[in-house]
Scaffold this active site. Structure first.
Site, PDB file in Angstrom:
ATOM      1  N   GLU A 263      -5.624   7.276  -1.778  1.00 32.54           N
ATOM      2  CA  GLU A 263      -5.843   6.103  -0.926  1.00 32.54           C
ATOM      3  C   GLU A 263      -6.533   4.956  -1.653  1.00 32.54           C
ATOM      4  O   GLU A 263      -6.256   3.780  -1.389  1.00 32.54           O
ATOM      5  CB  GLU A 263      -6.621   6.495   0.326  1.00 32.54           C
ATOM      6  CG  GLU A 263      -5.923   7.547   1.187  1.00 32.54           C
ATOM      7  CD  GLU A 263      -4.542   7.120   1.675  1.00 32.54           C
ATOM      8  OE1 GLU A 263      -4.226   5.908   1.614  1.00 32.54           O
ATOM      9  OE2 GLU A 263      -3.780   7.996   2.114  1.00 32.54           O
TER      10      GLU A 263
ATOM     11  N   HIS B 159       1.821   4.444  -2.982  1.00 32.03           N
ATOM     12  CA  HIS B 159       1.717   5.902  -2.860  1.00 32.03           C
ATOM     13  C   HIS B 159       2.848   6.635  -3.567  1.00 32.03           C
ATOM     14  O   HIS B 159       2.718   7.835  -3.840  1.00 32.03           O
ATOM     15  CB  HIS B 159       1.714   6.301  -1.384  1.00 32.03           C
ATOM     16  CG  HIS B 159       0.372   6.249  -0.735  1.00 32.03           C
ATOM     17  ND1 HIS B 159      -0.749   6.850  -1.272  1.00 32.03           N
ATOM     18  CD2 HIS B 159      -0.027   5.674   0.434  1.00 32.03           C
ATOM     19  CE1 HIS B 159      -1.777   6.655  -0.464  1.00 32.03           C
ATOM     20  NE2 HIS B 159      -1.371   5.936   0.574  1.00 32.03           N
TER      21      HIS B 159
ATOM     22  N   HIS C  54       0.837  -1.209   0.000  1.00 37.12           N
ATOM     23  CA  HIS C  54       0.000   0.000   0.000  1.00 37.12           C
ATOM     24  C   HIS C  54       0.870   1.257   0.000  1.00 37.12           C
ATOM     25  O   HIS C  54       0.686   2.153  -0.836  1.00 37.12           O
ATOM     26  CB  HIS C  54      -0.917  -0.027   1.223  1.00 37.12           C
ATOM     27  CG  HIS C  54      -1.795   1.174   1.363  1.00 37.12           C
ATOM     28  ND1 HIS C  54      -3.142   1.156   1.052  1.00 37.12           N
ATOM     29  CD2 HIS C  54      -1.539   2.441   1.796  1.00 37.12           C
ATOM     30  CE1 HIS C  54      -3.659   2.349   1.274  1.00 37.12           C
ATOM     31  NE2 HIS C  54      -2.698   3.149   1.735  1.00 37.12           N
ATOM     32  N   GLU C  55       1.809   1.323   0.928  1.00 36.36           N
ATOM     33  CA  GLU C  55       2.615   2.538   1.049  1.00 36.36           C
ATOM     34  C   GLU C  55       3.537   2.722  -0.151  1.00 36.36           C
ATOM     35  O   GLU C  55       3.775   3.848  -0.594  1.00 36.36           O
ATOM     36  CB  GLU C  55       3.412   2.523   2.356  1.00 36.36           C
ATOM     37  CG  GLU C  55       2.579   2.345   3.625  1.00 36.36           C
ATOM     38  CD  GLU C  55       1.498   3.398   3.834  1.00 36.36           C
ATOM     39  OE1 GLU C  55       1.486   4.429   3.122  1.00 36.36           O
ATOM     40  OE2 GLU C  55       0.633   3.194   4.713  1.00 36.36           O
TER      41      GLU C  55
END
Length: 217
Positions: free
Chosen positions: A84, A65, A61-62
């Site tokens: 997000e 980004h 997930h990170e």
């Protein structure tokens, strides 16, 4: 988290996958690293993600980004799903492409979260409400599944082409974008008018319920 803790080489696989799907890691001339901190969860920073624990899905997930949030970030808080929702969806793509045994379960988990309540749009209309901004059901999970539906509506070729064009647009890259920018790029590559789709799934609330009647001869 389906896989659990990170193993050696997991983040390398993730960064290669994202680079293949969405273009080269945006800060390839610098680095990508992790710093462990005392909070729960994680927080991406350009080239250096902070994590509370080294978990597979959190790392995915990170890392996502770096493309969606750091290369192109949301142009207003109303568009927070562009950060997000995409980062959440990219963590799912790691399951689809790298650990497919977990892909169906990941999608079903997101759907179960979304339909656990009948209301709420992906569009964040009250940007002073921090609980709504960071609502896992709407901003993260429904945002991710709206992206998955866009991929289905546009088809994989047009979807991935449109997303790369969105990320590489000189007016957006290393800057900001709004939902209308994403829509315009996907319309350009797919040839579709997505106005009704975004009205239903980005602005609209709730979810449809279908009843089917079938028999087998």
């Amino acid at each position: 988290f389906y896989i659990g803790m990170l193993n050696a080489g997991d983040v390398l696989q993730q960064i290669v996958l994202y680079s293949q799907l969405f273009g080269k890691y945006p800060f390839a001339n610098e680095k990508y690293g992790h710093a462990q901190f005392g909070w729960g969860g994680g927080m991406e920073h350009q080239t250096m993600t902070f994590v509370g624990a080294f978990q597979y899905e959190l790392a995915a997930h990170e890392l996502g980004h770096q493309w969606f949030g750091d290369k192109v970030t949301c142009g207003s808080w109303q568009d927070i799903w562009l950060n997000e929702g995409f980062a959440t969806y990219l963590s799912g793509l790691c399951y689809e492409y790298l650990a497919p045994i977990y892909w169906q379960g990941w999608k079903q988990g997101k759907i179960n979260s979304i339909v656990s309540q009948p209301d709420g749009s992906v569009l964040c209309t009250d940007t002073l409400d921090q609980n709504r901004l960071w609502d896992s059901r709407l901003t993260y999970n429904k945002g991710a599944m709206v992206i998955h539906m866009l991929r289905w509506v546009c088809g994989d070729t047009a979807f991935y082409h449109g997303i790369r064009e969105y990320l590489d647009d000189p007016a957006l890259a290393y800057g900001t974008a709004k939902t209308s920018d994403l829509q315009a790029h996907l319309e350009a590559t797919s040839g579709l008018d997505l106005s009704e789709f975004f009205a239903d799934w980005y602005v609209g609330q709730g979810y449809p319920i279908y009843t089917t009647v079938w028999n087998q001869n």
